[in-house]
Design a protein around this motif. Sequence first.
Motif, short mmCIF file in Angstrom:
data_model
loop_
_atom_site.label_atom_id
_atom_site.label_comp_id
_atom_site.label_asym_id
_atom_site.label_seq_id
_atom_site.Cartn_x
_atom_site.Cartn_y
_atom_site.Cartn_z
N SER A 155 0.80 -1.22 0.00
CA SER A 155 0.00 0.00 0.00
C SER A 155 0.83 1.27 0.00
O SER A 155 0.36 2.33 -0.43
CB SER A 155 -0.95 0.01 1.21
OG SER A 155 -0.22 0.11 2.42
N VAL A 156 2.08 1.19 0.49
CA VAL A 156 2.90 2.39 0.59
C VAL A 156 4.08 2.36 -0.38
O VAL A 156 4.19 3.21 -1.26
CB VAL A 156 3.41 2.59 2.04
CG1 VAL A 156 4.29 3.85 2.11
CG2 VAL A 156 2.25 2.71 3.01
N VAL A 157 4.94 1.38 -0.23
CA VAL A 157 6.18 1.37 -1.01
C VAL A 157 5.89 1.29 -2.51
O VAL A 157 6.52 1.99 -3.32
CB VAL A 157 7.10 0.21 -0.57
CG1 VAL A 157 8.36 0.16 -1.45
CG2 VAL A 157 7.49 0.37 0.89
N CYS A 158 4.92 0.44 -2.90
CA CYS A 158 4.64 0.26 -4.33
C CYS A 158 4.16 1.54 -5.01
O CYS A 158 4.35 1.71 -6.22
CB CYS A 158 3.60 -0.85 -4.53
SG CYS A 158 4.27 -2.50 -4.28
N GLY A 159 3.55 2.44 -4.25
CA GLY A 159 3.07 3.68 -4.84
C GLY A 159 3.79 4.92 -4.34
O GLY A 159 3.37 6.05 -4.64
N LEU A 160 4.87 4.72 -3.59
CA LEU A 160 5.52 5.84 -2.91
C LEU A 160 6.00 6.92 -3.86
O LEU A 160 5.68 8.11 -3.70
CB LEU A 160 6.69 5.30 -2.08
CG LEU A 160 7.40 6.30 -1.17
CD1 LEU A 160 6.45 6.86 -0.12
CD2 LEU A 160 8.60 5.64 -0.49
N PHE A 161 6.77 6.55 -4.85
CA PHE A 161 7.39 7.54 -5.74
C PHE A 161 6.48 7.97 -6.88
O PHE A 161 6.55 9.10 -7.34
CB PHE A 161 8.71 6.98 -6.28
CG PHE A 161 9.71 6.66 -5.20
CD1 PHE A 161 10.37 7.66 -4.53
CD2 PHE A 161 9.95 5.33 -4.84
CE1 PHE A 161 11.28 7.36 -3.52
CE2 PHE A 161 10.85 5.03 -3.84
CZ PHE A 161 11.52 6.04 -3.17
N SER A 188 8.50 -1.86 10.19
CA SER A 188 9.77 -2.43 9.73
C SER A 188 10.57 -1.48 8.85
O SER A 188 11.62 -1.87 8.31
CB SER A 188 9.50 -3.73 8.97
OG SER A 188 8.89 -4.69 9.82
N GLY A 189 10.08 -0.27 8.66
CA GLY A 189 10.86 0.78 8.03
C GLY A 189 11.01 0.72 6.53
O GLY A 189 11.87 1.41 5.96
N LEU A 190 10.19 -0.07 5.85
CA LEU A 190 10.39 -0.27 4.42
C LEU A 190 10.26 1.01 3.62
O LEU A 190 11.07 1.29 2.73
CB LEU A 190 9.39 -1.32 3.90
CG LEU A 190 9.50 -2.72 4.52
CD1 LEU A 190 8.47 -3.65 3.88
CD2 LEU A 190 10.90 -3.28 4.35
N ALA A 191 9.23 1.81 3.89
CA ALA A 191 9.04 3.06 3.15
C ALA A 191 10.19 4.02 3.40
O ALA A 191 10.70 4.67 2.47
CB ALA A 191 7.70 3.70 3.52
N LEU A 192 10.60 4.14 4.65
CA LEU A 192 11.66 5.07 5.01
C LEU A 192 12.99 4.66 4.38
O LEU A 192 13.75 5.51 3.89
CB LEU A 192 11.79 5.13 6.53
CG LEU A 192 12.36 6.43 7.12
CD1 LEU A 192 11.47 7.61 6.75
CD2 LEU A 192 12.49 6.31 8.62
#
Length: 360
Positions: A155-161, A188-192
């Motif tokens: 939900s976050v990393v896949c659409g982050l950029f 777990s800090g994946l987005a950061l």
Amino acid sequence: MCNNCNLNIDAEQTDEFGQKLLEIVNHSSLSLMMSIGHRARLFDIMSEMEHASSSEIAEKTSLNERYVREWLGAMVTGGIIQYDPALKTYFLPAEHAALLTRAAGSNNFATTMQWFSVLGSVEDKIVDCFREGGGVPYTEFSRFHEVMAEESYNSVVCGLFEYILPLVPGLEEKLKAGIDVLDIGCGSGLALIEMAAAYPESRFKGYDFSQESIGRAKQTAEERGITNVFFQVQDVSQMNAANSFDLITAFDVIHDQANPAQVLSEVNAALRTGGTFLMQDIAASSNVEMNISNPLGPMFYTISTMHCMTVSLAQGGAGLGTCWGKELACQMLKEAGFNDIDVHELPHDIMNYFYIMTKT
């Protein structure tokens, strides 16, 4: 005498409701089997195979054939996987794989199916809470952090950029130049970690009260050799970090907090003038009647009862729940000092709203 007998019952309506209950029984069963299919990587591997027998699938996946065959039975009768009775072979259509494999990214429904077994593990304790009040703490949820990390990735990393960061005009240029960023409830800090890797001139911090999650985040950052990110176990309602950050993010975090109002006030205080608070939270209304038409309404209230509300109550907290809703969210953001609140919906994420606030 039967107290429940009613000669005015509409037999047709009863039959229709019975059919709905039957569908629920079968769909609930399928959710468990789809979770197993995800965890055992059966969907991923079958998406790369042509029509294959249960033995061939078992060999390719290095799994026990008898269990694979029974799982395939559930998938075939549930309409997930196709079966050729003449050849006794199984096939996962590409159209289904597009929604069930890790390659699907944010479209991978199989990741979400894991929640039902995770939540079911605390059912006895939740029933006790119905009788006695209180809540069930995070520590009682088996595999919570593992599943949450996968869900956050989708939900976050896949659409982050592509979708999320562009919501804030000029943010990418600032990140390239170098700013101070905080992610609260970072898990777990994946987005950061992805942001830190993409913007080496900026400085990133992640706070979470879970020692397990912070340990995972530190390990991942170390393995990837990323040095401009720092993780810390921290109660985000007690940050005491006035004027420290140019960007603060909160991805699916605020409604779980014991003291969400205090957390939002801390966020406002921690932002520098002109800084941005980017908050992702559940796409629901504060009013139940407005959620009747929400395609995820039943799931939201279930997750709230079984996790989000109860973990807050376990801390003696507000127990906002998953469906605290846009109306209450905007009200609490204003009370915390945020005046201009922009709410967005993004094409990659049907579960959440994205709130953008700039400190003036």
